[in-house]
Design a protein around this motif. Structure first.
Motif, short mmCIF file in Angstrom:
data_model
loop_
_atom_site.label_atom_id
_atom_site.label_comp_id
_atom_site.label_asym_id
_atom_site.label_seq_id
_atom_site.Cartn_x
_atom_site.Cartn_y
_atom_site.Cartn_z
N ILE A 27 0.84 -1.20 0.00
CA ILE A 27 0.00 0.00 0.00
C ILE A 27 0.87 1.25 0.00
CG2 ILE A 27 -1.60 1.36 1.41
CD1 ILE A 27 -2.94 -1.32 2.17
N SER A 28 1.99 1.20 0.72
CA SER A 28 2.87 2.38 0.77
C SER A 28 3.53 2.65 -0.57
CB SER A 28 3.94 2.19 1.84
OG SER A 28 4.92 1.28 1.42
N LYS A 29 3.71 1.62 -1.38
CA LYS A 29 4.35 1.78 -2.68
C LYS A 29 3.36 2.11 -3.79
CE LYS A 29 8.24 -1.15 -1.56
NZ LYS A 29 8.97 -2.38 -1.84
N ASN A 30 2.06 1.97 -3.51
CA ASN A 30 1.03 2.22 -4.51
C ASN A 30 0.27 3.49 -4.16
OD1 ASN A 30 -0.95 2.15 -6.41
ND2 ASN A 30 -1.79 0.17 -5.82
N PRO A 31 0.50 4.58 -4.91
CA PRO A 31 -0.14 5.85 -4.56
C PRO A 31 -1.62 5.94 -4.89
CG PRO A 31 1.13 6.08 -6.56
CD PRO A 31 1.37 4.68 -6.07
N ILE A 32 -2.16 4.94 -5.56
CA ILE A 32 -3.57 4.98 -5.97
C ILE A 32 -4.45 4.60 -4.80
CG2 ILE A 32 -5.29 4.00 -7.51
CD1 ILE A 32 -2.99 3.48 -9.49
N GLN A 33 -5.49 5.41 -4.54
CA GLN A 33 -6.45 5.12 -3.47
C GLN A 33 -7.41 4.04 -3.94
OE1 GLN A 33 -6.85 6.08 -0.45
NE2 GLN A 33 -5.65 7.93 -0.20
N HIS A 34 -7.61 3.04 -3.14
CA HIS A 34 -8.60 2.01 -3.41
C HIS A 34 -9.64 2.04 -2.31
CE1 HIS A 34 -6.38 0.12 -6.66
NE2 HIS A 34 -5.28 0.20 -5.92
N SER A 35 -10.78 1.47 -2.56
CA SER A 35 -11.83 1.45 -1.55
C SER A 35 -11.38 0.70 -0.30
CB SER A 35 -13.09 0.81 -2.12
OG SER A 35 -12.83 -0.53 -2.52
N ARG A 36 -10.50 -0.27 -0.47
CA ARG A 36 -10.05 -1.04 0.70
C ARG A 36 -9.06 -0.27 1.56
NH1 ARG A 36 -6.39 -5.21 -2.77
NH2 ARG A 36 -4.76 -3.72 -3.15
N THR A 37 -8.53 0.86 1.07
CA THR A 37 -7.59 1.65 1.86
C THR A 37 -8.24 2.88 2.49
OG1 THR A 37 -6.86 2.95 -0.05
CG2 THR A 37 -5.63 0.95 0.44
N LYS A 38 -9.53 3.05 2.30
CA LYS A 38 -10.21 4.23 2.86
C LYS A 38 -10.18 4.25 4.38
CE LYS A 38 -13.55 5.13 -0.77
NZ LYS A 38 -14.97 5.15 -1.09
N HIS A 39 -10.21 3.09 5.00
CA HIS A 39 -10.28 3.01 6.45
C HIS A 39 -8.91 3.20 7.12
CE1 HIS A 39 -8.83 -0.96 5.39
NE2 HIS A 39 -8.41 -1.09 6.63
N ILE A 40 -7.84 3.28 6.35
CA ILE A 40 -6.49 3.35 6.91
C ILE A 40 -6.26 4.72 7.53
CG2 ILE A 40 -4.04 3.29 6.36
CD1 ILE A 40 -4.69 1.15 4.30
N ASP A 41 -5.68 4.70 8.70
CA ASP A 41 -5.40 5.89 9.48
C ASP A 41 -4.49 6.85 8.72
OD1 ASP A 41 -4.34 7.64 11.58
OD2 ASP A 41 -5.30 6.24 12.95
N ILE A 42 -4.60 8.13 9.01
CA ILE A 42 -3.82 9.17 8.34
C ILE A 42 -2.32 8.97 8.51
CG2 ILE A 42 -3.88 10.78 10.27
CD1 ILE A 42 -4.18 11.75 6.59
N ARG A 43 -1.89 8.36 9.62
CA ARG A 43 -0.45 8.16 9.84
C ARG A 43 0.15 7.23 8.80
NH1 ARG A 43 -0.64 4.18 15.10
NH2 ARG A 43 -2.38 3.03 14.29
N HIS A 44 -0.63 6.28 8.28
CA HIS A 44 -0.12 5.39 7.25
C HIS A 44 0.03 6.13 5.92
CE1 HIS A 44 -1.81 2.60 10.26
NE2 HIS A 44 -0.66 2.01 10.04
N HIS A 45 -0.85 7.07 5.66
CA HIS A 45 -0.71 7.88 4.46
C HIS A 45 0.50 8.80 4.61
CE1 HIS A 45 -4.35 6.39 2.66
NE2 HIS A 45 -5.02 6.65 3.76
N PHE A 46 0.78 9.22 5.81
CA PHE A 46 1.95 10.04 6.11
C PHE A 46 3.22 9.28 5.75
CE2 PHE A 46 5.05 11.53 9.33
CZ PHE A 46 5.05 12.89 9.04
#
Length: 87
Positions: A27-46
């Motif tokens: 997920i960290s290597k794939n910049p595309i947002q998927h519906s399954r990554t919507k629930h991931i906390d902001i710190r992981h996007h950081f």
């Protein structure tokens, strides 16, 4: 972590973090947002932003070899001794 490392005169261009979760690394290597990554906390996007900017790289390590487990989990005596030896 980078600032603290520089205070100890340890300079690194790219900081490597070891992770035992392959899905988190992918997920960290794939910049595309998927519906399954919507629930991931902001710190992981950081962290993903740091991976994109080449400030941090994530490397896979087997769960049995994860050194941080000695500080965060209850381990059996064999696993504890194994990880203690690696520290």
């Amino acid at each position: 972590m980078r600032q603290m490392s520089s205070e100890y005169n340890v300079e690194q261009d790219v900081m490597t973090l070891y992770c035992d979760n392959l899905n988190a690394i992918n997920i960290s290597k794939n910049p595309i947002q998927h519906s399954r990554t919507k629930h991931i906390d902001i710190r992981h996007h950081f962290i993903r932003d740091f991976v994109e900017e080449k400030i941090v790289t994530l490397e896979h390590v087997a769960t049995e070899e994860q050194l941080s487990d000695i500080f965060t989990k209850a381990l059996d005596a064999n696993q504890f001794e194994k990880l203690k030896g690696k520290l």
